[in-house]
Scaffold this motif. Structure first.
Motif, PDB file in Angstrom:
ATOM      1  N   ALA A   1     103.304  56.430  59.380  1.00 46.34           N
ATOM      2  CA  ALA A   1     102.666  55.358  58.622  1.00 46.34           C
ATOM      3  C   ALA A   1     101.293  54.989  59.183  1.00 46.34           C
ATOM      4  CB  ALA A   1     103.576  54.126  58.616  1.00 46.34           C
ATOM      5  N   GLU A   2     101.120  55.115  60.490  1.00 43.88           N
ATOM      6  CA  GLU A   2      99.867  54.723  61.130  1.00 43.88           C
ATOM      7  C   GLU A   2      98.954  55.908  61.421  1.00 43.88           C
ATOM      8  OE1 GLU A   2     101.171  52.685  64.597  1.00 43.88           O
ATOM      9  OE2 GLU A   2     101.765  50.872  63.521  1.00 43.88           O
ATOM     10  N   SER A   3      99.349  57.075  60.970  1.00 44.05           N
ATOM     11  CA  SER A   3      98.601  58.279  61.331  1.00 44.05           C
ATOM     12  C   SER A   3      97.213  58.298  60.695  1.00 44.05           C
ATOM     13  CB  SER A   3      99.379  59.532  60.916  1.00 44.05           C
ATOM     14  OG  SER A   3      99.562  59.559  59.511  1.00 44.05           O
ATOM     15  N   ASP A   4      96.274  58.844  61.437  1.00 45.47           N
ATOM     16  CA  ASP A   4      94.909  59.054  60.983  1.00 45.47           C
ATOM     17  C   ASP A   4      94.784  60.539  60.653  1.00 45.47           C
ATOM     18  OD1 ASP A   4      92.163  59.791  60.966  1.00 45.47           O
ATOM     19  OD2 ASP A   4      91.641  58.053  62.158  1.00 45.47           O
ATOM     20  N   LEU A   5      94.676  60.876  59.375  1.00 46.64           N
ATOM     21  CA  LEU A   5      94.692  62.288  58.985  1.00 46.64           C
ATOM     22  C   LEU A   5      93.486  63.037  59.532  1.00 46.64           C
ATOM     23  CD1 LEU A   5      96.032  62.208  55.310  1.00 46.64           C
ATOM     24  CD2 LEU A   5      97.267  62.672  57.430  1.00 46.64           C
ATOM     25  N   GLY A   6      92.354  62.363  59.650  1.00 46.06           N
ATOM     26  CA  GLY A   6      91.182  63.017  60.227  1.00 46.06           C
ATOM     27  C   GLY A   6      91.430  63.402  61.670  1.00 46.06           C
ATOM     28  N   ARG A   7      92.033  62.486  62.428  1.00 44.61           N
ATOM     29  CA  ARG A   7      92.342  62.783  63.831  1.00 44.61           C
ATOM     30  C   ARG A   7      93.392  63.888  63.925  1.00 44.61           C
ATOM     31  NH1 ARG A   7      94.978  58.723  68.316  1.00 44.61           N
ATOM     32  NH2 ARG A   7      94.585  60.036  70.131  1.00 44.61           N
ATOM     33  N   ALA A   8      94.377  63.847  63.039  1.00 48.83           N
ATOM     34  CA  ALA A   8      95.410  64.877  63.044  1.00 48.83           C
ATOM     35  C   ALA A   8      94.812  66.256  62.770  1.00 48.83           C
ATOM     36  CB  ALA A   8      96.480  64.549  62.002  1.00 48.83           C
ATOM     37  N   ARG A   9      93.876  66.318  61.815  1.00 45.95           N
ATOM     38  CA  ARG A   9      93.234  67.608  61.517  1.00 45.95           C
ATOM     39  C   ARG A   9      92.421  68.102  62.705  1.00 45.95           C
ATOM     40  NH1 ARG A   9      92.361  65.017  56.256  1.00 45.95           N
ATOM     41  NH2 ARG A   9      93.741  65.998  54.725  1.00 45.95           N
ATOM     42  N   ARG A  10      91.728  67.199  63.392  1.00 43.52           N
ATOM     43  CA  ARG A  10      90.948  67.607  64.566  1.00 43.52           C
ATOM     44  C   ARG A  10      91.852  68.115  65.673  1.00 43.52           C
ATOM     45  NH1 ARG A  10      88.171  62.937  62.960  1.00 43.52           N
ATOM     46  NH2 ARG A  10      89.212  61.655  64.543  1.00 43.52           N
ATOM     47  N   PHE A  11      93.011  67.486  65.826  1.00 43.67           N
ATOM     48  CA  PHE A  11      93.999  67.922  66.816  1.00 43.67           C
ATOM     49  C   PHE A  11      94.442  69.354  66.523  1.00 43.67           C
ATOM     50  CE2 PHE A  11      98.478  68.171  68.182  1.00 43.67           C
ATOM     51  CZ  PHE A  11      98.380  67.772  69.503  1.00 43.67           C
ATOM     52  N   LEU A  12      94.733  69.632  65.268  1.00 41.23           N
ATOM     53  CA  LEU A  12      95.155  70.982  64.890  1.00 41.23           C
ATOM     54  C   LEU A  12      93.992  71.963  64.926  1.00 41.23           C
ATOM     55  CD1 LEU A  12      97.534  70.110  61.914  1.00 41.23           C
ATOM     56  CD2 LEU A  12      98.192  70.817  64.208  1.00 41.23           C
ATOM     57  N   ASP A  13      92.785  71.490  64.632  1.00 38.01           N
ATOM     58  CA  ASP A  13      91.620  72.379  64.665  1.00 38.01           C
ATOM     59  C   ASP A  13      91.461  73.032  66.025  1.00 38.01           C
ATOM     60  OD1 ASP A  13      90.787  72.197  62.064  1.00 38.01           O
ATOM     61  OD2 ASP A  13      89.249  70.677  62.424  1.00 38.01           O
ATOM     62  N   THR A  14      91.590  72.254  67.080  1.00 39.04           N
ATOM     63  CA  THR A  14      91.415  72.811  68.420  1.00 39.04           C
ATOM     64  C   THR A  14      92.617  73.635  68.839  1.00 39.04           C
ATOM     65  OG1 THR A  14      89.984  70.982  69.094  1.00 39.04           O
ATOM     66  CG2 THR A  14      91.020  72.261  70.849  1.00 39.04           C
ATOM     67  N   ARG A  15      93.791  73.057  68.732  1.00 35.30           N
ATOM     68  CA  ARG A  15      94.968  73.688  69.330  1.00 35.30           C
ATOM     69  C   ARG A  15      95.506  74.865  68.505  1.00 35.30           C
ATOM     70  NH1 ARG A  15      97.900  70.829  73.239  1.00 35.30           N
ATOM     71  NH2 ARG A  15      96.788  69.001  74.012  1.00 35.30           N
ATOM     72  N   LEU A  16      95.483  74.752  67.195  1.00 28.46           N
ATOM     73  CA  LEU A  16      96.001  75.841  66.354  1.00 28.46           C
ATOM     74  C   LEU A  16      94.880  76.770  65.907  1.00 28.46           C
ATOM     75  CD1 LEU A  16      98.165  77.286  64.700  1.00 28.46           C
ATOM     76  CD2 LEU A  16      97.843  75.567  62.903  1.00 28.46           C
ATOM     77  N   TRP A  17      93.906  76.225  65.182  1.00 28.28           N
ATOM     78  CA  TRP A  17      92.849  77.082  64.652  1.00 28.28           C
ATOM     79  C   TRP A  17      91.911  77.577  65.745  1.00 28.28           C
ATOM     80  CZ3 TRP A  17      94.077  79.274  60.503  1.00 28.28           C
ATOM     81  CH2 TRP A  17      94.839  78.604  59.537  1.00 28.28           C
ATOM     82  N   GLY A  18      91.779  76.801  66.818  1.00 32.82           N
ATOM     83  CA  GLY A  18      91.001  77.288  67.957  1.00 32.82           C
ATOM     84  C   GLY A  18      91.647  78.520  68.572  1.00 32.82           C
ATOM     85  N   ALA A  19      92.968  78.460  68.751  1.00 39.03           N
ATOM     86  CA  ALA A  19      93.686  79.616  69.285  1.00 39.03           C
ATOM     87  C   ALA A  19      93.588  80.801  68.330  1.00 39.03           C
ATOM     88  CB  ALA A  19      95.145  79.245  69.519  1.00 39.03           C
ATOM     89  N   TYR A  20      93.757  80.542  67.057  1.00 42.91           N
ATOM     90  CA  TYR A  20      93.681  81.602  66.037  1.00 42.91           C
ATOM     91  C   TYR A  20      92.306  82.277  66.083  1.00 42.91           C
ATOM     92  CZ  TYR A  20      94.454  83.723  61.403  1.00 42.91           C
ATOM     93  OH  TYR A  20      94.609  84.607  60.363  1.00 42.91           O
ATOM     94  N   THR A  21      91.260  81.471  66.153  1.00 39.07           N
ATOM     95  CA  THR A  21      89.896  82.004  66.172  1.00 39.07           C
ATOM     96  C   THR A  21      89.639  82.802  67.443  1.00 39.07           C
ATOM     97  OG1 THR A  21      89.164  80.097  64.878  1.00 39.07           O
ATOM     98  CG2 THR A  21      87.462  81.377  65.989  1.00 39.07           C
ATOM     99  N   ALA A  22      90.125  82.299  68.573  1.00 38.32           N
ATOM    100  CA  ALA A  22      89.932  83.016  69.834  1.00 38.32           C
ATOM    101  C   ALA A  22      90.607  84.389  69.798  1.00 38.32           C
ATOM    102  CB  ALA A  22      90.488  82.188  70.990  1.00 38.32           C
ATOM    103  N   VAL A  23      91.808  84.446  69.276  1.00 39.60           N
ATOM    104  CA  VAL A  23      92.499  85.740  69.196  1.00 39.60           C
ATOM    105  C   VAL A  23      91.804  86.654  68.196  1.00 39.60           C
ATOM    106  CG1 VAL A  23      94.682  86.892  68.705  1.00 39.60           C
ATOM    107  CG2 VAL A  23      94.684  84.692  69.891  1.00 39.60           C
ATOM    108  N   LYS A  24      91.374  86.090  67.080  1.00 39.15           N
ATOM    109  CA  LYS A  24      90.680  86.896  66.069  1.00 39.15           C
ATOM    110  C   LYS A  24      89.481  87.620  66.670  1.00 39.15           C
ATOM    111  CE  LYS A  24      87.999  86.568  61.772  1.00 39.15           C
ATOM    112  NZ  LYS A  24      87.499  85.683  60.690  1.00 39.15           N
ATOM    113  N   HIS A  25      88.669  86.903  67.436  1.00 37.55           N
ATOM    114  CA  HIS A  25      87.428  87.486  67.931  1.00 37.55           C
ATOM    115  C   HIS A  25      87.563  88.089  69.329  1.00 37.55           C
ATOM    116  CE1 HIS A  25      85.113  86.280  64.490  1.00 37.55           C
ATOM    117  NE2 HIS A  25      85.616  85.056  64.576  1.00 37.55           N
ATOM    118  N   GLY A  26      88.649  87.759  70.030  1.00 40.14           N
ATOM    119  CA  GLY A  26      88.812  88.287  71.381  1.00 40.14           C
ATOM    120  C   GLY A  26      89.720  89.487  71.501  1.00 40.14           C
ATOM    121  N   ALA A  27      90.631  89.677  70.544  1.00 40.37           N
ATOM    122  CA  ALA A  27      91.642  90.723  70.684  1.00 40.37           C
ATOM    123  C   ALA A  27      91.037  92.115  70.796  1.00 40.37           C
ATOM    124  CB  ALA A  27      92.619  90.665  69.509  1.00 40.37           C
ATOM    125  N   GLY A  28      89.933  92.350  70.096  1.00 40.47           N
ATOM    126  CA  GLY A  28      89.331  93.670  70.116  1.00 40.47           C
ATOM    127  C   GLY A  28      88.718  94.047  71.450  1.00 40.47           C
TER     128      GLY A  28
END
Length: 239
Positions: A93-120
């Protein structure tokens, strides 16, 4: 298998668990490359790492910056991703969706992006070790965003282990650990959390970054582990 002479990139490697991983790997003779969003964090980490360690400023949510970073780093053996801001704990009920998206941006999409460009750039026999948490297996009220992240990281790990094979991809799932991630809690509340958690855990204490770092080193060394989730929580998921 020894890490001596291997090159290890730790994104989020300037504090907490990431720095503990870099220090432990360097202690075994690995060459470490750490990256973090803030220059002052990079400078402080390099003072605590052996001579020869590299440090870079990197925003893991900026895909072009991540692409350029791996182009600069060149070939390496293991990629570790531990980056993330303070843990997000708030009711739906008190969640801030902008903050939640930023949290996922770093931890999930940041990891995804790092693997995408680093795996090779990962050399034969190398690996990726990501970071999740126990909220997916033991959620509590106020952890809906964290639980969503943790479940996603476990699923991402299994998918990448198949897609990137023979590069191994694993994930470490820490429990309550004394790190800067709890810094936004008032000191009394933070210490109360540590005390109550310690009392409930079979091991009788909360974790230290060095405890969890051992799991990352095991997964980098262990050539027969992939798609695995290694839980390091003092038995927290049991009680």
């Amino acid at each position: 298998m020894s890490l001596r002479g291997q090159r290890i990139v730790v994104i989020g490697g300037t504090a907490g668990i990431g720095l503990a991983v870099a220090q432990a790997a360097a202690g075994e003779g690995a060459q470490v490359v750490v990256a973090s969003r803030r220059q002052e964090s990079v400078d402080a980490a390099l003072k605590r790492l052996p001579e020869g360690a590299e440090g870079h400023v990197l925003d893991a949510t900026d895909e072009e910056a991540v692409r350029a970073f791996f182009g600069q780093v060149g070939a390496f053996d293991h990629l570790v991703f531990t980056a993330g801001e303070s843990l997000l704990m708030e009711s739906l009920a008190e969640s801030d969706l902008g903050r939640a998206r930023r949290f996922l941006d770093t931890r999930l999409w940041g990891a995804y992006t790092a693997v995408k460009h680093g795996a090779g750039s990962i050399r034969p026999g190398g690996s990726v070790v990501l970071t999740t948490g126990t909220a997916a297996r033991r959620p509590m009220p106020g952890t809906s965003v964290a639980a969503s992240l943790c479940g996603a990281m476990e699923s991402l790990t299994r998918a990448l282990a198949l897609e990137l094979a023979p590069v191994r991809v694993n994930v470490v799932s820490p429990g309550v650990v004394r790190t800067e991630l709890w810094r936004e809690l008032p000191e009394a509340e933070r210490e109360g959390l540590y005390t109550s958690s310690a009392a409930s855990l079979p091991v009788g204490r909360v974790g230290a970054p060095e405890d969890v770092a051992e799991a990352y080193l095991y997964l980098m060394r262990g050539g027969y582990s992939t798609g695995s989730v290694v839980v390091v929580d003092g038995g927290g998921t049991l009680v």
